[in-house]
Design a protein around this motif. Structure first.
Motif, short mmCIF file in Angstrom:
data_model
loop_
_atom_site.label_atom_id
_atom_site.label_comp_id
_atom_site.label_asym_id
_atom_site.label_seq_id
_atom_site.Cartn_x
_atom_site.Cartn_y
_atom_site.Cartn_z
N TYR A 33 0.82 -1.22 0.00
CA TYR A 33 0.00 0.00 0.00
C TYR A 33 0.85 1.27 0.00
N HIS A 34 1.80 1.35 0.95
CA HIS A 34 2.58 2.58 1.06
C HIS A 34 3.52 2.75 -0.11
N GLY B 73 7.75 -1.26 -5.07
CA GLY B 73 8.49 -2.28 -4.36
C GLY B 73 9.38 -3.04 -5.34
N ASN B 74 9.26 -4.36 -5.36
CA ASN B 74 10.07 -5.16 -6.28
C ASN B 74 9.37 -5.38 -7.62
N ILE C 194 2.92 0.61 6.46
CA ILE C 194 4.11 1.17 7.10
C ILE C 194 3.85 2.61 7.46
N VAL C 195 3.97 2.96 8.74
CA VAL C 195 3.80 4.33 9.22
C VAL C 195 5.05 4.73 9.98
N GLU C 196 5.74 5.74 9.47
CA GLU C 196 6.98 6.22 10.08
C GLU C 196 7.95 5.07 10.33
N GLY C 197 8.08 4.21 9.33
CA GLY C 197 9.03 3.11 9.38
C GLY C 197 8.59 1.90 10.18
N PHE D 179 -7.34 3.16 0.74
CA PHE D 179 -8.48 2.50 1.39
C PHE D 179 -9.79 3.19 0.99
N GLY D 180 -10.85 2.40 0.90
CA GLY D 180 -12.17 2.94 0.61
C GLY D 180 -12.41 3.26 -0.85
#
Length: 246
Positions: A20-21, A93-94, A195-198, A239-240
């Protein structure tokens, strides 16, 4: 209003359920060198949403995939489209894809219709509303994510209040929350990891089907806005995201 982005896979990939992030990072990167370049760091609602990479399954080189970005802000959506026009490749990502094309879609909410969740709806119940809804968490949390263990009316009321707040903020109006939904079908509860703030954080959401046989004008405008901006919270994390079916 939304953009349909066509992609072609450049390799073989296992579908990453925690991306997601990473997809959010790519979406925000499209706004570099635009008036929206600082949107990520702005407080308040961001007024856009995006789908998963579809279909959500293992990817083979050469496969065609799609994802969508929606917003009630046509200027913002044009900034996303211009950013995509400058990209030959999308890296999440990958996973790497060639950007093959971008189409503009304008789905309209008209009765009768059904709105379905393409990504989970996230609704949080703040501490000050626990007594109102009869919510009794195991700890003194500042908020809890709505889950099927909590009253159904808590989900509906928080969802309607959130949509009205976003609508008022976007249009600078002063509408009071009012009943919006008619028929509901709960499909399932899900837990996503973001992932939020790592740090990896669990987010609880739910999948739904909302059916409408009749729509008043105000109700129709509100649902059209929700189709564009996303239902519930964390829309700019994907989301949503909603789809409409007839």
């Amino acid at each position: 209003m939304r953009l349909l982005v066509e992609l072609e896979a450049l390799g073989n990939y296992a579908y990453d359920l925690k991306y997601y992030h990473k997809l959010q990072g790519f979406v925000y990167s499209l706004l570099e060198n635009t008036p929206y370049r600082d949107l990520h760091d702005c407080s308040g609602y961001k007024f856009f949403c995006f789908s998963n990479i579809l279909p959500p399954k293992e990817i083979t080189r050469g496969d065609v995939r799609h994802f969508l970005v929606s917003s009630p802000d046509e200027v913002l959506l044009n900034a996303f489209r211009d950013g995509l026009a400058k990209r030959e490749r999308m890296n999440v990502g990958n996973m790497s894809f060639t950007v093959k094309g971008v189409s503009v879609l304008m789905p309209k909410v008209t009765p009768p219709c059904t709105l379905i969740t393409a990504t989970p709806i996230v609704v949080r119940i703040p501490k000050e509303n626990y007594e109102r809804y009869g919510v009794k968490p195991t700890r003194n949390y500042a908020y809890v994510y709505w889950r099927k263990m909590y009253p159904f009316n808590a989900f509906v009321k928080q969802l309607e209040d959130n949509l009205t707040k976003k609508y008022n903020d976007f249009y600078r109006s002063t509408l009071e929350p009012a009943p919006i939904f008619e028929q509901f079908m709960f499909e399932k509860q899900v837990c996503n990891h973001i992932i939020v703030e790592g740090k990896e954080v669990r987010v609880f959401g739910s999948l739904w089907k909302f059916t409408f046989n009749y729509l008043g004008k105000e109700q129709q405008r509100m649902l059209q806005f929700g189709l564009d901006v996303g239902f519930g919270e964390m829309n700019s994390l994907g989301f949503g995201f909603m789809n409409i079916v007839r």
